[in-house]
Design a protein around this motif. Structure first.
Motif, PDB file in Angstrom:
ATOM      1  N   SER A 191      53.341  43.382  -8.343  1.00  0.00           N
ATOM      2  CA  SER A 191      53.298  42.624  -9.604  1.00  0.00           C
ATOM      3  C   SER A 191      52.488  41.346  -9.444  1.00  0.00           C
ATOM      4  CB  SER A 191      54.706  42.294 -10.084  1.00  0.00           C
ATOM      5  OG  SER A 191      55.368  43.476 -10.465  1.00  0.00           O
ATOM      6  N   ALA A 192      52.655  40.669  -8.320  1.00  0.00           N
ATOM      7  CA  ALA A 192      51.912  39.428  -8.072  1.00  0.00           C
ATOM      8  C   ALA A 192      50.413  39.707  -7.973  1.00  0.00           C
ATOM      9  CB  ALA A 192      52.412  38.740  -6.809  1.00  0.00           C
ATOM     10  N   GLU A 193      50.022  40.782  -7.298  1.00  0.00           N
ATOM     11  CA  GLU A 193      48.602  41.140  -7.184  1.00  0.00           C
ATOM     12  C   GLU A 193      48.019  41.514  -8.543  1.00  0.00           C
ATOM     13  OE1 GLU A 193      48.461  42.943  -2.639  1.00  0.00           O
ATOM     14  OE2 GLU A 193      49.183  44.221  -4.290  1.00  0.00           O
ATOM     15  N   ALA A 194      48.788  42.233  -9.358  1.00  0.00           N
ATOM     16  CA  ALA A 194      48.332  42.592 -10.709  1.00  0.00           C
ATOM     17  C   ALA A 194      48.132  41.334 -11.547  1.00  0.00           C
ATOM     18  CB  ALA A 194      49.325  43.536 -11.374  1.00  0.00           C
ATOM     19  N   ASP A 195      49.070  40.396 -11.450  1.00  0.00           N
ATOM     20  CA  ASP A 195      48.937  39.135 -12.188  1.00  0.00           C
ATOM     21  C   ASP A 195      47.695  38.372 -11.744  1.00  0.00           C
ATOM     22  OD1 ASP A 195      51.242  39.661 -13.601  1.00  0.00           O
ATOM     23  OD2 ASP A 195      52.481  38.211 -12.505  1.00  0.00           O
ATOM     24  N   GLU A 196      47.465  38.308 -10.437  1.00  0.00           N
ATOM     25  CA  GLU A 196      46.298  37.590  -9.917  1.00  0.00           C
ATOM     26  C   GLU A 196      44.998  38.253 -10.375  1.00  0.00           C
ATOM     27  OE1 GLU A 196      44.346  36.337  -5.650  1.00  0.00           O
ATOM     28  OE2 GLU A 196      46.529  36.395  -5.829  1.00  0.00           O
ATOM     29  N   LEU A 197      44.960  39.588 -10.353  1.00  0.00           N
ATOM     30  CA  LEU A 197      43.773  40.307 -10.813  1.00  0.00           C
ATOM     31  C   LEU A 197      43.526  40.065 -12.302  1.00  0.00           C
ATOM     32  CD1 LEU A 197      41.456  42.305 -10.253  1.00  0.00           C
ATOM     33  CD2 LEU A 197      43.056  44.136 -10.745  1.00  0.00           C
ATOM     34  N   ALA A 198      44.583  40.137 -13.109  1.00  0.00           N
ATOM     35  CA  ALA A 198      44.447  39.886 -14.545  1.00  0.00           C
ATOM     36  C   ALA A 198      43.933  38.475 -14.802  1.00  0.00           C
ATOM     37  CB  ALA A 198      45.782  40.095 -15.246  1.00  0.00           C
ATOM     38  N   LEU A 199      44.463  37.507 -14.081  1.00  0.00           N
ATOM     39  CA  LEU A 199      44.026  36.121 -14.247  1.00  0.00           C
ATOM     40  C   LEU A 199      42.559  35.970 -13.848  1.00  0.00           C
ATOM     41  CD1 LEU A 199      44.901  33.254 -15.006  1.00  0.00           C
ATOM     42  CD2 LEU A 199      45.531  32.913 -12.608  1.00  0.00           C
ATOM     43  N   THR A 200      42.166  36.565 -12.734  1.00  0.00           N
ATOM     44  CA  THR A 200      40.782  36.479 -12.269  1.00  0.00           C
ATOM     45  C   THR A 200      39.827  37.102 -13.278  1.00  0.00           C
ATOM     46  OG1 THR A 200      41.472  36.522  -9.951  1.00  0.00           O
ATOM     47  CG2 THR A 200      39.192  37.138 -10.421  1.00  0.00           C
ATOM     48  N   VAL A 201      40.140  38.282 -13.733  1.00  0.00           N
ATOM     49  CA  VAL A 201      39.250  38.989 -14.666  1.00  0.00           C
ATOM     50  C   VAL A 201      39.184  38.276 -16.016  1.00  0.00           C
ATOM     51  CG1 VAL A 201      38.946  41.138 -15.976  1.00  0.00           C
ATOM     52  CG2 VAL A 201      39.576  41.224 -13.553  1.00  0.00           C
ATOM     53  N   ASN A 202      40.322  37.860 -16.523  1.00  0.00           N
ATOM     54  CA  ASN A 202      40.345  37.295 -17.876  1.00  0.00           C
ATOM     55  C   ASN A 202      39.937  35.835 -17.961  1.00  0.00           C
ATOM     56  OD1 ASN A 202      40.998  39.721 -18.973  1.00  0.00           O
ATOM     57  ND2 ASN A 202      43.180  39.337 -19.012  1.00  0.00           N
ATOM     58  N   THR A 203      39.729  35.191 -16.815  1.00  0.00           N
ATOM     59  CA  THR A 203      39.210  33.815 -16.839  1.00  0.00           C
ATOM     60  C   THR A 203      37.795  33.748 -16.269  1.00  0.00           C
ATOM     61  OG1 THR A 203      40.216  33.262 -14.691  1.00  0.00           O
ATOM     62  CG2 THR A 203      41.505  32.781 -16.696  1.00  0.00           C
ATOM     63  N   HIS A 204      37.237  34.877 -15.931  1.00  0.00           N
ATOM     64  CA  HIS A 204      35.880  34.913 -15.376  1.00  0.00           C
ATOM     65  C   HIS A 204      34.887  34.470 -16.438  1.00  0.00           C
ATOM     66  CE1 HIS A 204      32.196  36.624 -13.677  1.00  0.00           C
ATOM     67  NE2 HIS A 204      32.775  36.338 -12.530  1.00  0.00           N
ATOM     68  N   ASP A 205      33.841  33.761 -16.041  1.00  0.00           N
ATOM     69  CA  ASP A 205      32.909  33.165 -17.009  1.00  0.00           C
ATOM     70  C   ASP A 205      31.943  34.150 -17.668  1.00  0.00           C
ATOM     71  OD1 ASP A 205      30.895  33.694 -15.144  1.00  0.00           O
ATOM     72  OD2 ASP A 205      30.657  31.610 -14.561  1.00  0.00           O
ATOM     73  N   MET A 206      31.869  35.377 -17.223  1.00  0.00           N
ATOM     74  CA  MET A 206      31.033  36.423 -17.818  1.00  0.00           C
ATOM     75  C   MET A 206      29.530  36.176 -17.665  1.00  0.00           C
ATOM     76  SD  MET A 206      33.327  38.552 -18.808  1.00  0.00           S
ATOM     77  CE  MET A 206      32.511  39.708 -19.874  1.00  0.00           C
ATOM     78  N   LYS A 207      29.133  35.082 -17.037  1.00  0.00           N
ATOM     79  CA  LYS A 207      27.711  34.806 -16.814  1.00  0.00           C
ATOM     80  C   LYS A 207      27.275  35.277 -15.440  1.00  0.00           C
ATOM     81  CE  LYS A 207      27.727  30.909 -19.928  1.00  0.00           C
ATOM     82  NZ  LYS A 207      27.746  29.468 -20.060  1.00  0.00           N
ATOM     83  N   THR A 208      28.239  35.520 -14.572  1.00  0.00           N
ATOM     84  CA  THR A 208      27.960  36.005 -13.227  1.00  0.00           C
ATOM     85  C   THR A 208      28.734  37.303 -13.025  1.00  0.00           C
ATOM     86  OG1 THR A 208      29.796  34.730 -12.311  1.00  0.00           O
ATOM     87  CG2 THR A 208      27.619  33.681 -12.301  1.00  0.00           C
ATOM     88  N   PRO A 209      28.312  38.131 -12.065  1.00  0.00           N
ATOM     89  CA  PRO A 209      29.033  39.386 -11.824  1.00  0.00           C
ATOM     90  C   PRO A 209      30.497  39.127 -11.463  1.00  0.00           C
ATOM     91  CG  PRO A 209      26.933  39.389 -10.666  1.00  0.00           C
ATOM     92  CD  PRO A 209      27.132  38.004 -11.209  1.00  0.00           C
ATOM     93  N   VAL A 210      31.386  39.913 -12.024  1.00  0.00           N
ATOM     94  CA  VAL A 210      32.810  39.749 -11.766  1.00  0.00           C
ATOM     95  C   VAL A 210      33.224  40.414 -10.455  1.00  0.00           C
ATOM     96  CG1 VAL A 210      33.599  41.782 -13.055  1.00  0.00           C
ATOM     97  CG2 VAL A 210      35.104  39.795 -12.836  1.00  0.00           C
ATOM     98  N   LEU A 211      32.509  41.427 -10.016  1.00  0.00           N
ATOM     99  CA  LEU A 211      32.905  42.182  -8.827  1.00  0.00           C
ATOM    100  C   LEU A 211      33.145  41.303  -7.597  1.00  0.00           C
ATOM    101  CD1 LEU A 211      33.528  45.047  -7.845  1.00  0.00           C
ATOM    102  CD2 LEU A 211      31.123  45.282  -7.262  1.00  0.00           C
TER     103      LEU A 211
END
Length: 179
Positions: free
Chosen positions: A141-161
């Motif tokens: 659950s903690a890893e899923a939360d961290e992944l969701a936070l990383t993806v949904n706060t990413h600036d979209m101007k640089t690659p997310v991978l």
């Protein structure tokens, strides 16, 4: 390697056109590499058509997040949670509630499933947005939360991978025909 790519009435060939003559978009792929990250751009292919190609380069599990769809709707026209879609598709997926972090579209679940389940999950419905990553093992659950936070706060101007620790594959699909 993609063995077969099906083009039918659900593809961009019959929906998206260019110019006065309404010529359909061509099927096209291009790739670039920057900083060790390969980016592939494609048109007129559905996500379900690309699963084998993605899975060939991915770790064992797919993470599905930020899905927008009009295929599975409640009576009030709100979309089903992704976990409910997975159950309707008879897909064995771990469901993480990320409602607190859902910033794109209306999906409030994060799904983790073996890549082998992805064709069944995507079969016979369409989305107007989807993001898929690979991971080596099911997420806590903690890893899923961290992944969701990383993806949904990413600036979209640089690659997310590169922002996703250990991920090798990222798929971002729009209108289920653009990569």
């Amino acid at each position: 390697m993609v063995k077969e790519l099906r083009i039918d009435r659900w593809m961009a060939f019959n929906v998206n056109t260019i110019g006065m003559r309404q010529d359909p978009f061509p099927l096209a792929f291009s790739s670039t590499v920057a900083g060790g990250v390969y980016s592939i751009v494609a048109t007129a292919a559905r996500a379900v058509e690309l699963v084998d190609l993605l899975a060939a380069h991915a770790k064992d599990y797919a993470v599905v997040v930020n899905v927008g769809t009009n295929s599975f709707l409640e009576d009030d026209a709100s979309p089903w949670p992704l976990g409910q879609i997975a159950r309707a598709q008879s897909v064995d997926a771990t469901v993480h509630d990320i409602r607190w972090a859902a910033s794109r579209h209306m999906s409030d679940d994060l799904l983790v499933m073996p890549w082998l389940e992805m064709p069944k999950f995507l079969d016979d419905w369409g989305h107007y947005q989807i993001e898929v990553f690979d991971v080596a093992a099911p997420l806590t659950s903690a890893e899923a939360d961290e992944l969701a936070l990383t993806v949904n706060t990413h600036d979209m101007k640089t690659p997310v991978l590169p922002a996703i620790p250990g991920a090798q594959v990222y798929y971002g699909g729009h209108d289920d025909c653009y990569v």
